[in-house]
Design a protein around this motif. Structure first.
Motif, PDB file in Angstrom:
ATOM      1  N   MET A 163       0.734  -0.984  -0.199  1.00 11.24           N
ATOM      2  CA  MET A 163      -0.095  -0.275   0.223  1.00 11.24           C
ATOM      3  C   MET A 163       0.818   1.181  -0.157  1.00 11.24           C
ATOM      4  O   MET A 163       1.736   1.709   0.980  1.00 11.24           O
ATOM      5  N   ASP A 164      -0.111   2.625  -0.958  1.00  8.75           N
ATOM      6  CA  ASP A 164       0.755   3.357  -0.550  1.00  8.75           C
ATOM      7  C   ASP A 164       0.199   4.835   0.211  1.00  8.75           C
ATOM      8  O   ASP A 164       1.123   5.468  -0.016  1.00  8.75           O
ATOM      9  N   ALA A 183      -6.462   1.216   0.125  1.00  9.96           N
ATOM     10  CA  ALA A 183      -5.568   1.852   1.219  1.00  9.96           C
ATOM     11  C   ALA A 183      -5.291   1.211   2.668  1.00  9.96           C
ATOM     12  O   ALA A 183      -6.519   0.659   2.876  1.00  9.96           O
ATOM     13  N   ASP A 184      -4.782   1.709   2.824  1.00 11.73           N
ATOM     14  CA  ASP A 184      -4.803   1.122   4.809  1.00 11.73           C
ATOM     15  C   ASP A 184      -5.803   2.820   5.417  1.00 11.73           C
ATOM     16  O   ASP A 184      -5.108   3.852   5.180  1.00 11.73           O
ATOM     17  N   HIS A 240       5.262   4.347  10.884  1.00 12.64           N
ATOM     18  CA  HIS A 240       5.100   2.860   9.626  1.00 12.64           C
ATOM     19  C   HIS A 240       5.476   4.047   8.144  1.00 12.64           C
ATOM     20  O   HIS A 240       6.367   5.001   9.099  1.00 12.64           O
ATOM     21  N   ASP A 241       5.501   3.488   7.120  1.00 11.80           N
ATOM     22  CA  ASP A 241       6.648   3.553   5.933  1.00 11.80           C
ATOM     23  C   ASP A 241       5.508   3.621   4.614  1.00 11.80           C
ATOM     24  O   ASP A 241       5.474   2.587   4.113  1.00 11.80           O
ATOM     25  N   TYR A 242       4.915   5.006   4.673  1.00 11.11           N
ATOM     26  CA  TYR A 242       3.858   4.686   3.415  1.00 11.11           C
ATOM     27  C   TYR A 242       4.197   6.359   2.323  1.00 11.11           C
ATOM     28  O   TYR A 242       5.332   7.589   2.750  1.00 11.11           O
ATOM     29  N   LYS A 243       3.731   5.844   1.512  1.00  8.95           N
ATOM     30  CA  LYS A 243       4.460   7.231   0.554  1.00  8.95           C
ATOM     31  C   LYS A 243       3.438   8.352   0.595  1.00  8.95           C
ATOM     32  O   LYS A 243       4.089   9.687   0.875  1.00  8.95           O
ATOM     33  N   TYR A 244       2.594   8.429   1.209  1.00 13.55           N
ATOM     34  CA  TYR A 244       1.664   9.514   1.396  1.00 13.55           C
ATOM     35  C   TYR A 244       0.472   8.909   2.961  1.00 13.55           C
ATOM     36  O   TYR A 244       0.282   7.913   2.577  1.00 13.55           O
ATOM     37  N   TYR A 245       0.517  10.277   3.166  1.00 14.93           N
ATOM     38  CA  TYR A 245      -0.784  10.155   4.937  1.00 14.93           C
ATOM     39  C   TYR A 245      -1.604  11.120   4.654  1.00 14.93           C
ATOM     40  O   TYR A 245      -2.092  12.030   4.067  1.00 14.93           O
TER      41      TYR A 245
END
Length: 103
Positions: A1-2, A30-31, A54-59
């Protein structure tokens, strides 16, 4: 997931209901996380604490009374990717796109 959608909350029941509606209308995977602020640290600290671990591209962060239109998340994601940007402010056109009602 991004993408991680975060909803800090002090009312878990209302937030879970709201998040379920937002998830149905997102238009993409998405999460989705409701984070209960049991210690009452506040909205921003609650979001920042989660982001650190956490490590996502977008929050995406939003309040429990946020209302998402059809494909709200997909539209934002596609726009960010297409324009190579990292910040997308959602708004309800109240200020003609100059200010976000929710960040």
């Amino acid at each position: 997931m991004d993408v991680c959608v975060i909803m800090p909350s002090i009312d878990k029941e209302a937030s879970v209901k709201s998040m379920a509606d937002l998830q149905k209308k997102a238009g993409m995977d998405a999460d989705f996380m409701v984070v209960v602020d049991e210690k009452r640290h506040g909205f921003i600290r609650t979001v920042n604490d989660l982001v650190k671990s956490h490590d996502y591209k977008y929050y995406v962060y939003l309040a429990q009374d946020a209302f998402g239109g059809k494909n709200w998340l997909k539209i934002a994601y596609d726009t960010l990717e297409m324009e190579n940007k990292s910040l997308f402010a959602f708004h309800d056109s109240k200020w003609f796109g100059k200010m976000a009602a929710f960040g």
